[in-house]
Design an enzyme around this catalytic site. Structure first.
Site, PDB file in Angstrom:
ATOM      1  N   SER A 111       1.916   6.011 -13.112  1.00 27.56           N
ATOM      2  CA  SER A 111       2.098   5.677 -14.524  1.00 27.56           C
ATOM      3  C   SER A 111       3.487   5.087 -14.701  1.00 27.56           C
ATOM      4  O   SER A 111       4.405   5.392 -13.934  1.00 27.56           O
ATOM      5  CB  SER A 111       1.963   6.942 -15.392  1.00 27.56           C
ATOM      6  OG  SER A 111       2.378   6.690 -16.725  1.00 27.56           O
TER       7      SER A 111
ATOM      8  N   TYR B  89       4.160  15.829 -16.798  1.00 29.89           N
ATOM      9  CA  TYR B  89       3.423  14.603 -16.474  1.00 29.89           C
ATOM     10  C   TYR B  89       4.331  13.598 -15.777  1.00 29.89           C
ATOM     11  O   TYR B  89       3.965  13.020 -14.746  1.00 29.89           O
ATOM     12  CB  TYR B  89       2.853  14.005 -17.760  1.00 29.89           C
ATOM     13  CG  TYR B  89       1.947  12.811 -17.551  1.00 29.89           C
ATOM     14  CD1 TYR B  89       0.574  12.981 -17.352  1.00 29.89           C
ATOM     15  CD2 TYR B  89       2.450  11.510 -17.557  1.00 29.89           C
ATOM     16  CE1 TYR B  89      -0.265  11.896 -17.174  1.00 29.89           C
ATOM     17  CE2 TYR B  89       1.621  10.421 -17.383  1.00 29.89           C
ATOM     18  CZ  TYR B  89       0.266  10.607 -17.191  1.00 29.89           C
ATOM     19  OH  TYR B  89      -0.555   9.526 -17.002  1.00 29.89           O
TER      20      TYR B  89
END
Length: 240
Positions: A135, A148
């Site tokens: 990401s 995350y």
């Protein structure tokens, strides 16, 4: 290409579903996902995709699935590690429960390592490859995204580490998506306009890069992280 076998984790939803559908046009795709209902829906929409229910945090389930693939197909050409806890937000740091931290790391980071561990033998036989989905949050953050962001940053580091360990027989690369629209939610003009390319990302933007990275045309590429974000991470933004 038609004889190739590809495993896509998290392949029944979102970006993973798009990758599975895209690759199934040219090769046998096994979509593994913990969401059984989404898996059945995927197969009903695209009979070319095969679905296997899988909890990627279970090493035993991973090992059993790979043994099944070896028995049924005799080969594995590529693995796309896409399964992840999609929500990037966690509780404020002073309230962050270590359980939530460990769960994010287990799904987002440990699982790709375990998948590589159990597939590398088959991938060596086919001169195959691994594509990890990270990401843009691996390189930039919002508040309250520690778990995350750390897991996705770990994916980028895991990618080049694996590339060194399993090369030259197996190539390992990574894709860091930005904002990819995966739902039916209507977007605003500003959502599109803030991107340098003038639009929010689409699932096919990621799927097509996966297709390239697992092809022979990408045979000289390994250990790399490809940011696909419409240019967002290149913008310098200050409040005025």
């Amino acid at each position: 290409m038609e004889n190739r076998v590809v495993l896509v984790t998290g392949g029944a939803n979102g970006i993973g579903k798009g990758i599975a559908n895209y690759l199934a046009k040219k090769m046998l795709v096994i979509a593994a996902d913990i969401d059984e209902n989404a898996g059945f829906q995927l197969v009903s929409e695209n009979p070319l995709v095969r679905f296997k229910q899988l909890d990627v945090t279970s090493e035993q389930q991973i090992s059993s699935l790979i043994d099944e693939i070896k028995y049924q197909h005799g080969r594995l050409d590529a693995v796309v590690n896409n399964a992840a806890i999609a929500n990037p937000y966690n509780a404020p740091l002073h309230q962050l429960d270590v359980y939530d931290w460990n769960k994010a790391l287990a799904v987002n980071l440990t699982a790709p390592m375990l998948m590589a561990k159990h597939t590398v033998s088959l991938l060596r036989d086919t001169k195959g490859c691994i594509v990890n989905i990270a990401s843009t949050r691996a390189i930039q953050s919002e508040s309250n995204t520690e778990a995350y962001s750390a897991s996705k940053g770990g994916i980028v580091a895991l990618t080049h580490s694996l590339a060194v360990s399993v090369g030259p027989d197996v190539r390992v690369n990574c894709i860091s998506p930005g904002w990819i629209h995966t739902t039916d939610e209507l977007l605003r003009d500003i959502d599109h306009q803030q991107h340098l390319v003038g639009r929010v990302g689409q699932v096919q933007d990621i799927a097509s890069m996966v297709g390239y990275l697992i092809s022979e045309e990408a045979g000289f590429i390994t250990g790399q992280n490809f940011v696909i974000d419409g240019g967002m991470t290149k913008k310098m933004i200050y409040s005025e």
